[in-house]
Design an enzyme around this catalytic site. Sequence first.
Site, PDB file in Angstrom:
ATOM      1  N   CYS A 193       0.894  -1.206  -0.134  1.00  0.00           N
ATOM      2  CA  CYS A 193      -0.052   0.037   0.056  1.00  0.00           C
ATOM      3  C   CYS A 193       0.896   1.388  -0.146  1.00  0.00           C
ATOM      4  O   CYS A 193       0.696   2.287  -0.720  1.00  0.00           O
ATOM      5  CB  CYS A 193      -0.841  -0.181   1.226  1.00  0.00           C
ATOM      6  SG  CYS A 193      -0.432  -0.053   2.807  1.00  0.00           S
ATOM      7  N   HIS A 232      -2.668   1.591   6.740  1.00  0.00           N
ATOM      8  CA  HIS A 232      -2.928   1.411   5.462  1.00  0.00           C
ATOM      9  C   HIS A 232      -3.277   2.669   4.781  1.00  0.00           C
ATOM     10  O   HIS A 232      -3.659   3.639   5.528  1.00  0.00           O
ATOM     11  CB  HIS A 232      -4.360   0.495   5.242  1.00  0.00           C
ATOM     12  CG  HIS A 232      -4.730   0.160   3.796  1.00  0.00           C
ATOM     13  ND1 HIS A 232      -3.863  -0.895   3.238  1.00  0.00           N
ATOM     14  CD2 HIS A 232      -5.409   0.766   2.686  1.00  0.00           C
ATOM     15  CE1 HIS A 232      -4.295  -0.995   1.865  1.00  0.00           C
ATOM     16  NE2 HIS A 232      -5.389   0.129   1.599  1.00  0.00           N
ATOM     17  N   HIS A 251      -5.835   1.852  -4.536  1.00  0.00           N
ATOM     18  CA  HIS A 251      -4.938   1.205  -3.604  1.00  0.00           C
ATOM     19  C   HIS A 251      -4.459  -0.143  -3.627  1.00  0.00           C
ATOM     20  O   HIS A 251      -5.098  -0.852  -4.458  1.00  0.00           O
ATOM     21  CB  HIS A 251      -5.641   1.473  -2.082  1.00  0.00           C
ATOM     22  CG  HIS A 251      -6.877   0.512  -1.774  1.00  0.00           C
ATOM     23  ND1 HIS A 251      -6.831  -0.185  -0.384  1.00  0.00           N
ATOM     24  CD2 HIS A 251      -7.724  -0.059  -2.690  1.00  0.00           C
ATOM     25  CE1 HIS A 251      -7.864  -1.122  -0.920  1.00  0.00           C
ATOM     26  NE2 HIS A 251      -8.434  -0.778  -2.047  1.00  0.00           N
TER      27      HIS A 251
END
Length: 349
Positions: free
Chosen positions: A264, A312, A324
């Site tokens: 990520c 994240h 993402h």
Amino acid sequence: MASHSPHPKPKQRSLAGTTARTAALLALTGAASATLLGGTGYAENRPTPAQVKAKVDRYQREAEEATEKYNGAKTTADKAREAYDDLRDEAARRTARLNAARNALGAFATAQYRSGTVAPTLQLALSSSPDQYLRRASLADRAGDRQAATIASIGRQKGKLRTLRGEAADRLHQMRASQAAAARHKKAVQKKLAAADRLLDRLTREQRQRLEARETRPERPAARTTTHHPAPATTRAARAVSFAYTALGQPYVWGATGPHGYDCSGLTQAAWRAAGVSLPRTTYTQINAGHRISRAELAPGDLVFFYSGISHVGLYIGNGRMIHAPHPGAPVRMASITDMPFAGAARPA
């Protein structure tokens, strides 16, 4: 002679009867076991796909947290190695200069010795303890010729060399500690992902195929061309968003920053790198890049962060959506920023 009656034959047990009784007993035992197990037999005692997905999501989230810690430890180790190498090279250069100064002083002393005119200060400098000479400030103050200056220079160089070697030792220690931390976090990632795989293996083939199909199904990038799509905050932000669109479909690879896979924070770092902006490597350092913004201020190109541990990150593209890298097994894709607990946002400078 009286006749004897034959002995009565023992009764033969019916094989069919025994088999029937055994089968009945097994059937009763199986029924009791099924009752104790909640009305299902062993073969059917499987978690539901929803239960598996919930646990797999948790393992993957924990793996991502460990991935970001791994990324941070690896970055620290890499920087420490670079600093150590630089210090070691500088120490080698200073050692060479120190040796050259000593050789020059030795050559002069040899010439003076042959001529029988070795100065007392030089004799002291060439003694077994030159440092003792340098500590005697009165002698250093009176030394005005080139040889005295050379001796003083040697002392300074030795001091700097000791400092450099001490700094290099500190960097080496830091590098090794960070490498050990990275190894621990790597093992944690692998453990969590292995646990997720074991859970998935408990599904039937059809259940797993349906679950994997939902995870890998790409989302159509129609939102990019909608007339309501907001403009990026800057030209650089527009370039970062453009890069993120080109990464759609690339696999999630933990610890990767592209071009053939991303985690990520690796994706957001690569997107902004394409725009000419250098972001830190991890989620918990990227959130401090640029300046924080509220959810109401979001514009395409902004970084959006999730979960309480800031584990994240995605790249906002407008209309409440982001691009993402979700987790292993799911490619880079678009998603709603409401899919996960929102933790904050930042706009890189």
